[in-house]
Design an enzyme around this catalytic site. Structure first.
Site, mmCIF file in Angstrom:
data_model
loop_
_atom_site.group_PDB
_atom_site.id
_atom_site.type_symbol
_atom_site.label_atom_id
_atom_site.label_comp_id
_atom_site.label_asym_id
_atom_site.label_seq_id
_atom_site.Cartn_x
_atom_site.Cartn_y
_atom_site.Cartn_z
ATOM 1 N N ASP A 1 6.980 20.644 12.222
ATOM 2 C CA ASP A 1 6.087 21.346 13.071
ATOM 3 C C ASP A 1 5.752 20.499 14.327
ATOM 4 O O ASP A 1 5.860 19.523 14.360
ATOM 5 C CB ASP A 1 4.953 21.511 12.041
ATOM 6 N N TYR B 1 10.164 12.530 2.979
ATOM 7 C CA TYR B 1 9.355 12.459 4.058
ATOM 8 C C TYR B 1 8.297 11.432 3.728
ATOM 9 O O TYR B 1 8.197 11.055 2.396
ATOM 10 C CB TYR B 1 8.317 13.804 4.224
#
Length: 248
Positions: free
Chosen positions: A51, A111
């Site tokens: 994003d 992540y």
């Protein structure tokens, strides 16, 4: 020749990975560089979207080099980097089999999420960490992360894209959810076979809420084990999130 790129970027200046109307994106910047080097448009396929504001140290993508180009994979790295802004770097390039696909053959991703707990956010950390000067309880934080491990229906930790149906699969497997102490705070790490839209940010927000006493561990357990129509109450900002690694 199909080529696999490993890519790092500072996501702060960009509208995310994927090309979109009226947005400056990482994919578009790299495709522009590919077009200059190859002297024709080339399509870049990423392992997945990040994003706006999200960073990467190990994003993976592939493209098919034109037959007329005899440049070896190693030379693509400087050729592309000289055409890219300093905030986007090609780390490596290697030849892969013709059936390799950066997205569909990925078996897992890692992540990390950085939390800065200093009283004052250092200026060079701005945009790269979530500033949380209020103390977190590390024992509660790890208890919260432990609840997220394993295979679960993570619909309570998925933001809606607008294309969900009754058949949307929300089940994912988290193999690691942990944290380490850093000089300025904490870094959380999540490894799994796949992640839903904004899932890591929602998991992080829930773990932080629990560690600060705003979310009871019983309520977090209910979000993980009995999601129904519930939603995690806090989505962490994009700033501290980085795609560290993609596994194949």
């Amino acid at each position: 020749m199909r080529l696999k790129l490993t890519i790092a970027y500072d996501g702060a200046p960009y509208a995310g990975w994927q090309i979109q109307p009226n947005g400056d994106t990482i994919q578009e910047r790299i495709e522009d560089a590919l077009k200059i080097v190859a002297k024709e448009p080339l399509r870049l396929h990423g392992s997945g979207r990040t994003d706006a504001g999200v960073h990467a140290q190990g994003q993976v993508a592939h493209f098919d080099a034109p037959d007329h180009l005899t440049m070896n994979p190693f030379n693509w790295v400087p050729a592309l980097n000289t055409k890219l802004p300093a905030s986007i770097r090609i780390i490596s390039c290697e030849e892969v089999t013709a059936d390799f696909h950066a997205r569909f053959q990925a078996t897992g991703k890692t992540y990390t999420y950085h939390l800065c707990t200093l009283p004052i956010l250092p200026p060079f950390t701005a945009g790269r960490a979530w500033h949380l000067p209020r103390l977190l309880n590390p024992e509660t934080l790890q208890e919260a992360l432990d609840m997220m491990k394993g295979e679960h229906d993570f619909r309570a930790f998925a933001a809606n894209r607008g294309n969900e149906t009754e058949d949307t699969d929300y089940r994912r497997i988290i193999t690691d959810a942990s944290f380490i102490h850093t000089d300025d705070g904490l870094t959380l790490s999540f490894t799994g076979n796949g992640f839903l839209y904004k899932m890591v940010r929602l998991l992080t927000g829930a773990a932080v809420n629990a560690s600060q006493g705003y979310l009871r561990l019983d309520d977090l357990y209910d979000l993980v084990e009995n999601p129904a129509d519930k939603k995690s109450p806090l989505c962490a900002p994009a700033d501290g999130l980085s795609l560290r690694k993609v596994d194949y």
